[in-house]
Design a protein around this motif. Structure first.
Motif, PDB file in Angstrom:
ATOM      1  N   ILE A  97       0.833  -1.207   0.000  1.00 34.80           N
ATOM      2  CA  ILE A  97       0.000   0.000   0.000  1.00 34.80           C
ATOM      3  C   ILE A  97       0.866   1.255   0.000  1.00 34.80           C
ATOM      4  CG2 ILE A  97      -1.685   1.332   1.313  1.00 34.80           C
ATOM      5  CD1 ILE A  97      -2.998  -0.900   0.035  1.00 34.80           C
ATOM      6  N   ILE A  98       1.957   1.225   0.766  1.00 30.05           N
ATOM      7  CA  ILE A  98       2.845   2.389   0.796  1.00 30.05           C
ATOM      8  C   ILE A  98       3.406   2.628  -0.594  1.00 30.05           C
ATOM      9  CG2 ILE A  98       4.977   3.316   1.754  1.00 30.05           C
ATOM     10  CD1 ILE A  98       4.437   1.780   4.264  1.00 30.05           C
ATOM     11  N   LEU A  99       3.783   1.535  -1.274  1.00 34.20           N
ATOM     12  CA  LEU A  99       4.320   1.652  -2.621  1.00 34.20           C
ATOM     13  C   LEU A  99       3.285   2.271  -3.561  1.00 34.20           C
ATOM     14  CD1 LEU A  99       6.929   0.839  -4.043  1.00 34.20           C
ATOM     15  CD2 LEU A  99       5.757  -1.189  -4.878  1.00 34.20           C
ATOM     16  N   VAL A 100       2.050   1.768  -3.455  1.00 33.50           N
ATOM     17  CA  VAL A 100       0.972   2.288  -4.300  1.00 33.50           C
ATOM     18  C   VAL A 100       0.790   3.788  -4.071  1.00 33.50           C
ATOM     19  CG1 VAL A 100      -1.521   2.290  -4.545  1.00 33.50           C
ATOM     20  CG2 VAL A 100      -0.276   0.156  -4.677  1.00 33.50           C
ATOM     21  N   ALA A 101       0.800   4.176  -2.786  1.00 35.95           N
ATOM     22  CA  ALA A 101       0.632   5.601  -2.478  1.00 35.95           C
ATOM     23  C   ALA A 101       1.757   6.410  -3.073  1.00 35.95           C
ATOM     24  CB  ALA A 101       0.554   5.802  -0.962  1.00 35.95           C
ATOM     25  N   GLY A 102       2.983   5.878  -2.949  1.00 32.91           N
ATOM     26  CA  GLY A 102       4.124   6.592  -3.516  1.00 32.91           C
ATOM     27  C   GLY A 102       4.011   6.719  -5.028  1.00 32.91           C
ATOM     28  N   LEU A 103       3.599   5.623  -5.691  1.00 34.82           N
ATOM     29  CA  LEU A 103       3.478   5.653  -7.151  1.00 34.82           C
ATOM     30  C   LEU A 103       2.414   6.645  -7.598  1.00 34.82           C
ATOM     31  CD1 LEU A 103       3.816   1.887  -8.117  1.00 34.82           C
ATOM     32  CD2 LEU A 103       5.434   3.722  -8.567  1.00 34.82           C
ATOM     33  N   SER A 104       1.391   6.851  -6.747  1.00 34.06           N
ATOM     34  CA  SER A 104       0.302   7.749  -7.140  1.00 34.06           C
ATOM     35  C   SER A 104       0.786   9.154  -7.412  1.00 34.06           C
ATOM     36  CB  SER A 104      -0.777   7.813  -6.057  1.00 34.06           C
ATOM     37  OG  SER A 104      -1.174   6.544  -5.675  1.00 34.06           O
ATOM     38  N   THR A 105       1.961   9.487  -6.862  1.00 40.89           N
ATOM     39  CA  THR A 105       2.409  10.858  -7.041  1.00 40.89           C
ATOM     40  C   THR A 105       3.069  11.065  -8.396  1.00 40.89           C
ATOM     41  OG1 THR A 105       4.549  10.375  -6.077  1.00 40.89           O
ATOM     42  CG2 THR A 105       2.840  11.076  -4.585  1.00 40.89           C
ATOM     43  N   LEU A 106       3.373   9.957  -9.088  1.00 42.94           N
ATOM     44  CA  LEU A 106       4.029  10.096 -10.388  1.00 42.94           C
ATOM     45  C   LEU A 106       3.035  10.579 -11.431  1.00 42.94           C
ATOM     46  CD1 LEU A 106       6.205   6.878 -10.499  1.00 42.94           C
ATOM     47  CD2 LEU A 106       6.902   9.204  -9.959  1.00 42.94           C
TER      48      LEU A 106
END
Lengths: 358, 246, 388
Positions: free
Chosen positions: A101-110
């Motif tokens: 989930i943390i990864l997904v959240a981080g990717l959302s900013t791209l």
């Protein structure tokens, strides 16, 4: 002229920035002294005099030694705090799930994921992965029911579910609220304003305990999911107002031009109005996400074993009952990391928006 | 006898905003190829009138007949008319998050169901027509006011409308940018486009209009050919308005 | 048939009726299911339970309460407690917020640093966690038998903070405070309301003076009547057995709620005020300088008033939100409105009615806060169209 600017030496710089006037100097000195003293006490307590190591509980309680923080409680109980009652051997799954989930959240900013389609696919994919890991039952993973979930994964689960189901609902509410048909916009306004003026805790409590009364037996479902639905409704109402603000900040001629071109309502909304409204509403939306993440702690009052109640349980035994401050600081630090990152991202978005506006 | 077909036929039309009457007993006929300029003081209802033609505003009584279709409650009729009537707004109304090319290609793709390649081709054709084809991949915010309005005209033209409505197209432009937009509208007129134009630019009106309408307080006060309108206004209010302009 | 829906008017009407009908249907479905569920379980519905005795104890109430009092009295106490905590916390939070906001916008780098740290720390940790933290600290204060007081009058113990109190019956103190609040409210309204702007200044002053004096006299009379006979005026807590008696006891639950909400609210209000101060146009600030106003005057008379007007609507939302936050008191056992409702549900089983009362109560209070503050906002907001 050149000589003047060169003569701004270090002393002058210090004078300009920090020592603006006599009173200022005094205030600065007092604050600085106070801050340094508090910092000294804190560092002493947290690091220098602190006791580490899971087996050093007796050292903490020893009345003859001056000890600071007893971090042994964390060393001994961190699994309970982070994962709640999740089975010991399977906790690695929970850890990976949270990381997903943390990864997904981080990717959302791209920027690749700035389109609605890509973003929703990313979150749905990530969340399904999360759920599969936590729940198990397939791919040879032992099944672990939601009842056993706790700690950080449970907090993350509730947060993700609320956001994923709440955002589409918020868009629907916002569009209804903005309808040109007076009955629809007013009754939707009534619903939104009523739900917004109720305390979240009362809503969660109602959904957890009162709802079984007004629902037919087959609809009652699991307490966890009832609470999530209540939370989602609350979130959707706040988010709907934010989206509505974004829509209203668009110049009216946009929608008119689209109408004049013959573009249908759904195409108008999905291609012209909503993309721009979301762009403008990004900073308050991120802020709302931050608030929602903090509000997940309320489920601990209704009897769920989220990160906060597992913290309470960690020092709630006779062994560790003196170590409440250390446990709270640890959990506060975890929350702080998540929340601070999210809110920094929101501030960054807001800055970018102000720069591109002309 | 050349029978002129009326593409717009408004008869005894009244429009109310609540209790306030914005348009009173409007009678207006526009023939194919006609170029109507509407002028008048602000608040006279000029914009409201042309916005009724594509039903961005609805009317309460009387009839509006556009291209043979009666504009009433029927949604299909309204949608059909909007496809054939193009409109250009005072504040351009370009979509800031799409490039100029995408702005123009959007409606043909969604409404006329053209393929993306076809729509892009149509868009480039009209962008060249208004002489800003080199700006096709820029965003509206990067263009000057005059360029934006020309792009807005191209966008409306991409739907290949039979009638063009202009709502004060140059009122929001800096003076030196007005002429480039007016040039485009003049060339459209020369190609035979039926148009109704609300504007304050009287020089432009004299050049292209074959009828000038003066409105005040929601009513059509005077209609005439440009020559007789400017040289020999019949109504007192028209005379007053013209004297303030010149 | 389909042609009917092609008409814009008909379609609009149908959509509206359909939507409102759908909402009403949901409500009716709930009511019917609730009725049948309750009947099949043999529970009664209705509000007569409000007159029954509760049989529960409440550890904090502003007005006297025994466990034989009715549910309505218990609910009233809950509402009063919530309002009590809300009013005090909001006041403290506002003060803290103004201080923090000013610190964050000052030119003093040190002050800015401290202000920013305060806001970041206390905004990024959940309120519930902060509440537990303060509560844990307050109840780990030494036991009553092991404390030494401050000036022998104030005692900080794990059972509560004991301060000297007045020997006056609770009801009368309550009414006296109400009278003073009403008096100040009236004077404020009278002073600033547009209706009375045309009054002669001297006449206004005289009226205000009379109202103050009358209010004071009534309060003092009430307090004198309420005096418990045969005791001294001031009641100092004294140690008896394992606990202190007498005086006023500020329970750790109450203290923790007030501290947590004030600090958390202060962080949020500080941010709002910072935005407000920053929004005051630089031009006005320069003009004040050019006129020769001192820094303090420029701040207190120009910048702060303008900043407050700018952020009033946001502050109203924040106050409503903070008041709702008082419900977390239940987590540590503070007797707020929500806690009384949930205990009553356990005691009487009248779940639906009590939830209705809870929702209705909060709706009313929020509406009251919004209405009052909106009136204030309209009174002070800048008139006409602003240039910059």
């Amino acid at each position: 002229m050149k000589n003047l600017s060169q003569s701004l030496s270090l002393i002058d710089l210090i004078r300009k920035k920090i020592l603006v006037s006599k009173i200022n100097t005094l205030v600065t000195l007092i604050f600085a002294a106070l801050t340094l003293w508090i910092l000294y006490l804190l560092v002493n307590w947290a690091f220098i005099d602190a006791v580490f190591g899971a087996n050093n509980r007796s050292l903490c309680l020893d009345p003859t030694i001056e000890t600071g923080a007893c971090w042994s409680v964390i060393a001994a109980r961190w699994r309970l705090i982070l994962f709640g009652l999740y089975p010991f051997e399977e906790q690695w799954r929970a850890a990976i799930a949270c990381f997903v989930i943390i990864l997904v959240a981080g990717l959302s900013t791209l920027s690749y994921f700035l389109s609605a389609k890509n973003l929703s696919l990313l979150w749905l994919g990530g969340f399904s992965l999360f759920y599969t890991l936590m729940r198990g039952g397939i791919f040879g993973l032992t099944p672990v029911k939601e009842l056993m979930w706790g700690g950080l994964p449970l907090t993350t689960f509730i947060f993700s579910m609320v956001i994923i189901t709440g955002m589409p609902l918020a868009v629907l509410f916002a569009l209804l609220r903005r309808s040109e048909l007076p009955w629809i916009s007013r009754s939707m306004g009534l619903v939104i304003d009523t739900i917004r003026s109720l305390p979240l805790l009362a809503i969660l409590f109602t959904f957890a305990i009162v709802l079984p009364f007004v629902l037919p037996g087959w609809l009652i479902g699991d307490k966890l999911y009832r609470v999530i639905i209540g939370f989602t409704l609350f979130f959707a109402c706040y988010q709907a107002e934010i989206i509505r603000g974004g829509i209203q900040s668009l110049p009216g001629s946009q929608e008119e031009a689209a109408k004049a071109l013959g573009i249908s309502y759904w195409h108008r909304m999905s291609r012209i109005v909503l993309p721009q409204a979301f762009q403008r509403a990004m900073p308050p939306t991120v802020n709302q996400f931050v608030i929602t993440f903090k509000e997940t702690t309320l489920v601990s009052i209704i009897g769920f074993f989220d990160l906060l109640s597992s913290a309470n349980a960690a020092y709630g035994t006779a062994l560790w009952s003196f170590a409440h401050i250390e446990v709270y600081v640890f959990v506060a630090a975890i929350f702080f990391v998540f929340v601070f990152t999210l809110s920094r991202y929101g501030a960054y978005l807001e800055n970018r928006l102000n720069v591109t506006k002309h | 006898m050349i029978k002129k077909t009326n593409v717009i036929n408004i008869s005894k039309m009244n429009k109310f905003y609540g209790k306030f009457q914005a348009l009173k007993d409007i009678d207006l006929k526009v023939e194919k190829g006609g170029r109507i300029v509407i002028c008048g003081p602000s608040g006279s209802g000029k914009s409201t009138l042309i916005r009724c033609i594509n039903q961005l505003e609805d009317h309460q009584s009387g009839s509006i007949n556009v291209l043979g279709t009666l504009l009433d409650d029927n949604i299909d009729n309204i949608d059909a008319i909007r496809r054939e009537v193009g409109m250009v707004f005072q504040h351009f109304g370009l979509f800031p998050h799409l490039t100029i090319l995408e702005n123009c290609a959007l409606a043909p793709m969604l409404v006329r169901k053209e393929s993306q390649a076809n729509a892009n081709m149509i868009a480039m054709e009209y962008l060249e027509r208004v002489k800003i084809s080199e700006q096709a991949d820029k965003f509206p915010g990067q263009l000057s006011g005059g360029q934006q309005q020309r792009a807005a005209i191209a966008r409306a033209l991409c739907m290949k409308p039979k009638i063009m409505l202009f709502d004060e197209p140059t009122s929001a432009l800096d003076p030196e940018l007005i002429s480039e937009v007016l040039e485009v509208i003049v060339s459209l007129a020369k190609d035979g486009m039926t148009m109704v134009c609300v504007t304050h630019e009287m020089g432009f009106a004299k050049k292209i209009a074959n009828r000038i309408i003066f409105m005040d307080n929601g009513q059509i006060i005077e209609q005439a050919e440009p020559k007789s309108f400017f040289d020999n206004p019949k109504n007192e209010r028209t005379k007053l308005f013209l004297s303030q302009l010149m | 048939m389909f042609s009917l829906f092609k008409s814009r008017k008909n379609r609009n009407k149908a959509l509206q009726i359909g939507f409102v009908g759908f909402l009403i249907l949901i409500v009716i479905a709930f009511i019917l299911t609730a009725r049948s569920n309750l009947e099949s379980q043999g529970l009664t519905s209705g509000f007569d339970f409000l007159d029954r005795a509760t049989g529960i104890g409440l550890n904090f109430s502003l007005i006297p309460y025994k466990s034989s009092d009715t549910y309505s009295r218990a609910l009233l106490i809950g509402i009063l407690n919530s309002i009590f905590v809300g009013a005090i916390s909001l006041t403290f939070a506002t003060f803290i917020g103004i201080v923090v906001g000013v610190m964050r916008t000052s030119r003093n780098t040190m002050a800015k640093l401290i202000g920013t740290t305060y806001v970041e720390v206390f905004r990024n940790i959940p309120l519930l966690l902060q509440l537990f933290f303060w509560y844990a600290i307050l109840i780990s204060l030494p036991r009553p038998t092991k404390t030494t007081g401050i000036f022998d009058m104030f005692f900080l113990t794990g059972r509560g903070i004991f301060t000297p109190g007045l020997n006056i019956s609770g009801n009368f103190v309550f009414f006296a405070i109400m009278v003073m609040i009403a008096t100040s409210g009236f004077v404020l309204w009278f002073n600033y309301s547009r209706r009375f702007l045309k009054f002669d200044e001297i006449k206004k002053f005289k009226i205000k003076r009379i109202v103050w004096i009358v209010g004071l006299i009534i309060s003092i009379v009430l307090l004198t009547i309420g005096r418990i006979p045969g005791t001294e005026l001031i009641n100092i807590p004294y140690l008896k057995g394992l606990n202190y008696r007498g005086g006023i006891c500020i329970t750790p639950e109450l203290m923790a709620c007030i501290v947590a909400i004030s600090i958390y609210g202060g962080a949020y209000i500080g941010e709002i005020i910072r935005a407000g101060i920053n929004s005051v146009s630089f031009i006005q600030s320069e003009a004040a300088h050019a006129l020769g106003l001192s820094n303090w005057h420029k701040f207190s008379r120009i910048i702060l008033p303008l900043a407050i007007r700018a952020v009033m609507p946001t502050m109203i939302n924040q106050y409503i939100w903070l008041f709702k936050a008082t419900t977390i008191g239940i987590a540590i056992g503070f007797v707020d409105f929500f806690m009384v409702v949930s205990t009553s549900i356990n005691g009487s089983g009248q779940t639906l009615e009590l939830i209705g009362i809870l929702m209705g109560g909060f709706l009313m209070i929020n509406y009251l806060i919004a209405w009052t503050l909106n009136r204030v906002n309209n009174l002070i907001k800048l008139k006409g169209i602003q240039v910059n």
